[in-house]
Design a protein around this motif. Structure first.
Motif, short mmCIF file in Angstrom:
data_model
loop_
_atom_site.label_atom_id
_atom_site.label_comp_id
_atom_site.label_asym_id
_atom_site.label_seq_id
_atom_site.Cartn_x
_atom_site.Cartn_y
_atom_site.Cartn_z
N LEU A 254 1.21 -1.14 -0.13
CA LEU A 254 -0.15 0.36 -0.05
C LEU A 254 0.66 1.07 0.26
O LEU A 254 1.30 1.51 0.56
N LEU B 92 -2.49 0.15 -4.53
CA LEU B 92 -2.45 -0.97 -4.06
C LEU B 92 -2.20 -2.18 -4.49
O LEU B 92 -2.53 -2.09 -5.61
N TYR C 260 -6.51 -0.30 -5.37
CA TYR C 260 -6.93 0.56 -4.44
C TYR C 260 -8.44 0.57 -5.05
O TYR C 260 -8.74 0.31 -3.95
N ARG D 202 -7.54 -2.65 2.00
CA ARG D 202 -7.40 -1.75 2.05
C ARG D 202 -7.65 -1.47 3.70
O ARG D 202 -6.53 -0.71 4.39
#
Ligand code: SGN
Ligand code: CA
Length: 543
Positions: free
Chosen positions: A469, A481, A495, A504
Motif C-alpha cells: 500500500l 495498492l 486500490y 485496504r
C-alpha cells in the motif's frame, strides 16, 4: 580450626585450578566483519538469484557458504540515505539524511563508532557518498561524492586528497587488500567496509571488459514496453524510461559528433559536457581501447539509426545498457573473489562475517526503466548474501523481510556490543542461527527526493508478504495498492477495486500503526518539504 584451614586451602586450590583452566581455554575472538556493498547492483544481476542475465561466481560463493536473503529490502531506495540508514540504524526521517542533498548530521551515533570504542579496528574504502570525514574509522580512503570510474580522486584520512591511476573497482579492491595485508592490527577484531561505486550510472566497465560484453545479447524483461496504464500518475510522470530519458552520449556511449550528425536531440542539457568530462579523465592507453571498441559500435549505430523504429530503439538501448551495466559487475565480482581468497589464504575465513549487499535495487528495463527510488520490487528489494562459518549453515535461504535498517544492530550484537535503545532495526543474528521465524510482518518505506532528477514523487508505504500500500503525496494525493501474489510485476493498482476493500482497510490501519511505531508523521513530511524548498532556493537540487 584445622578443618577450616583445610577447607579454605582446598577452595583456594580449586579456584587456582579454575583460573588455570580458564587460561588454557582460548577465549573465542569476536568476529571480524567484512561489509561489501556496491552501488545500484540489482539482484536480477547476481547469478545466485537468477541466471538470466549474467554470472557472478564469486558473489555466489557467499551464498553457497552462507545464506541468501530473497526478500531483503531498503527503507528509502536511494544512495546516500540508504548509507545513513545502515550506519545509524534509524529511518531517514529520524537520522535526517532523507535524500542525496540534505547534509548528514554528524551528531548521529553510528555503529562503526561503537565498534571502534569497543576495541574493533575499523576501515572504509570506496564510495560513501556523503561527508569527507566519516566518524569511527581508524582508516579510510573514500571517493568524493559520486567519484569517477577512471583515475579517480580519493579523500584519505592520512594523506589528504589523492588521485590514483586505474579503474575505480580495481583500485578500491587494491586499497582494501593492501589494508588487510599491511595495516591490520593482529590483536584486534576488525570491521572493514569495502564499498564499490560500480555499477552506478554511467556504467563504465574496465577496459578488459569492454570487448567481452559489447557483443552479448541479453533477454528482455517482460515489462520493457510498459505503458503505465493501470497505475497512477507517479509511474507515468517518472523520468527514468530507457527510450526517453537515457542519455545518448553518457549512457549509451554514442560519440557527440554522431549525435550531431544524426540530428538526435540532446537528451539532457549536460549530456555531452558530462561525457567529455568522462573521456577526458582517461589516460592515452585507456582512451585507445575506448575509441577502438566503442568506435566500432558507433559505426554500426550510425548505419542503422536512420531506419530504426521506436521499438527498435528501445530494444537497442536496453542491450547497450545491459552490456555496460553487466560489464561493470564483472569487475566487482572479480574484486570480491580476490578479497574472499585473501581471507581464506590468511586464516581469516573461520572467524569473519562477510556480507554482500547493494545500497538499493535497480531497474534493468523492468517497466521500461533504469534507476531506482520507487517502492516497487526491483528497487525496494536489494541483494543480501551473508556468510559466517560456524554460525550460518552453508547453502541456507531466507525469505524474511529483513532491511538495511537491521545491519547496525546485527553487527553490534555479533561484536557483543549493546545497541543504543533508539536504533530502529532488529538484529539478524537469530536468523543467522536458523531462528527468528516471525521476524517482521511488514516493512515501512519512505522516499523523499522530489522534485529532482528522475522525478519520482514522494511516497511512503507498507509492504507485507502479500500486499503493498503506497501513498504518493506532495503535488499529488494518490493511493496505490498491489497484490503481490497475483500481480508479481506490479502492473495493476487495485486500490479502488471493491474486492480489495477489506484488505485496504487492514493495510491502512497497519500503515498508521507503523508510522507511529517508527515516529514518522505528517508534521515531519511537511517539515522536510519546507526544508527542501530552502535547498531549491539555494540552487542545491539538480534535475
Ligand atoms: C546521478 C545520476 C542519476 C542518479 C543519481 C543518484 N545521473 O544524478 O541517474 O539517480 O545520481 O544516484 S548521472 O548522469 O550523473 O549519472 S545515487 O545512487 O547516488 O543515489
Ligand atoms: Ca545507489
Amino acid at each position: 580450626m584445622k578443618k577450616i584451614l583445610l577447607l579454605s586451602s582446598l577452595l583456594l586450590g580449586a579456584a587456582a585450578l579454575f583460573v588455570s583452566f580458564q587460561k588454557a581455554k582460548p577465549k573465542k575472538r569476536r568476529p571480524n566483519i567484512v561489509f561489501i556493498m556496491s552501488d545500484d547492483h540489482a539482484y536480477q544481476a547476481i547469478s545466485a538469484y537468477s541466471n538470466r542475465l549474467t554470472q557472478t561466481p564469486n558473489i555466489d560463493r557467499i551464498a553457497r557458504e552462507g545464506m541468501i536473503f530473497n526478500n531483503a529490502c531498503v527503507t528509502n531506495s536511494i544512495c546516500a540515505p540508504s548509507r545513513a540508514v545502515i550506519l545509524t540504524g534509524k529511518h531517514s526521517h529520524l537520522n535526517g539524511k532523507i535524500d542525496n542533498y540534505f547534509p548528514f548530521d554528524t551528531t548521529n551515533v553510528t555503529f562503526p563508532q561503537l565498534l571502534q570504542a569497543n576495541g574493533y579496528q575499523t576501515a572504509m574504502f570506496g564510495k560513501l557518498h556523503f561527508g569527507n570525514n566519516p566518524k569511527g574509522f581508524d582508516e579510510f580512503k573514500i571517493l568524493p561524492d559520486q567519484g569517477h570510474y577512471y583515475n579517480p580522486d580519493f579523500i584519505t584520512k592520512k594523506q589528504g586528497r589523492i588521485k590514483l591511476t586505474g579503474y575505480v573497482t580495481d583500485l578500491i579492491t587494491d586499497l582494501t587488500l593492501d589494508w588487510l595485508k599491511n595495516d591490520r592490527d593482529q590483536e584486534k577484531p576488525f570491521f572493514l567496509a569495502y564499498l564499490h561505486k560500480a555499477p552506478h550510472r554511467e556504467w563504465l566497465p574496465a577496459e578488459r571488459h569492454f570487448r567481452t560484453f559489447i557483443h552479448k545479447t541479453f533477454p528482455e524483461p517482460a515489462t520493457l514496453f510498459d505503458n503505465y496504464e493501470g497505475r497512477g500518475r507517479a509511474s507515468k510522470e517518472a523520468e527514468m524510461n530507457l527510450l526517453t530519458h537515457m542519455n545518448w552520449a553518457g549512457d549509451s556511449k554514442i560519440f557527440p559528433e554522431n549525435i550531431k550528425a544524426l540530428g538526435i536531440a540532446e537528451s539532457h542539457p549536460y549530456d555531452i559536457r558530462n561525457y567529455n568530462g568522462t573521456v577526458n579523465r582517461m589516460n592515452p592507453e585507456q582512451r585507445k581501447v575506448w575509441d577502438e571498441v566503442y568506435g566500432k559500435m558507433n559505426e554500426a549505430f550510425v548505419k542503422t539509426y536512420p531506419t530504426m523504429t521506436a521499438t527498435d530503439k528501445m530494444k537497442w538501448r536496453y542491450q547497450r545498457y545491459m552490456q555496460d551495466y553487466l560489464g561493470c559487475i564483472a569487475a566487482v565480482d572479480e574484486g570480491v573473489g580476490k578479497v574472499l581468497d585473501f581471507l581464506k589464504q590468511n586464516n581469516l575465513e573461520e572467524n569473519t562475517i562477510v556480507v554482500y549487499t547493494s545500497d538499493q535495487g535497480f531497474y534493468l528495463g523492468e517497466h521500461g526503466w533504469f534507476d531506482k527510488r520507487f517502492i516497487f520490487d526491483e528497487s525496494f528489494k536489494t541483494p543480501l548474501l551473508v556468510k559466517w562459518p560456524g554460525v550460518i549453515k552453508a547453502g541456507s535461504k531466507n525469505a524474511q523481510m529483513v532491511q538495511n535498517l537491521d545491519f547496525a544492530q546485527t553487527f553490534l550484537e555479533a561484536a557483543g556490543v549493546k545497541a543504543p535503545a533508539d536504533m530502529q532495526g532488529e538484529s539478524l543474528v537469530p536468523i543467522f542461527k536458523g531462528k527468528g521465524k516471525n521476524f517482521r510482518d511488514a516493512a515501512y518505506y519512505h522516499y523523499y527526493e522530489y522534485p529532482s532528477v528522475h522525478m519520482v514523487k514522494r511516497h511512503y508505504g507498507i509492504v507485507t508478504e502479500k500486499y503493498k500500500l503506497v501513498h504518493f503525496y506532495h503535488d499529488i494525493d494518490e493511493w496505490e495498492l498491489y497484490d503481490r501474489t497475483n500481480d508479481q510485476n506490479e502492473m495493476k493498482n487495485v486500490y479502488h477495486d471493491p474486492q480489495y476493500a477489506q484488505v485496504r482497510t487492514m493495510l491502512h490501519q497497519k500503515l498508521a500503526a507503523l508510522r507511529i511505531k517508527y515516529k514518522d508523521s505528517e508534521a515531519l513530511d511537511k517539515m522536510y518539504i519546507e526544508k527542501y524548498k530552502e535547498l531549491e532556493k539555494r540552487g542545491a537540487i539538480s534535475r
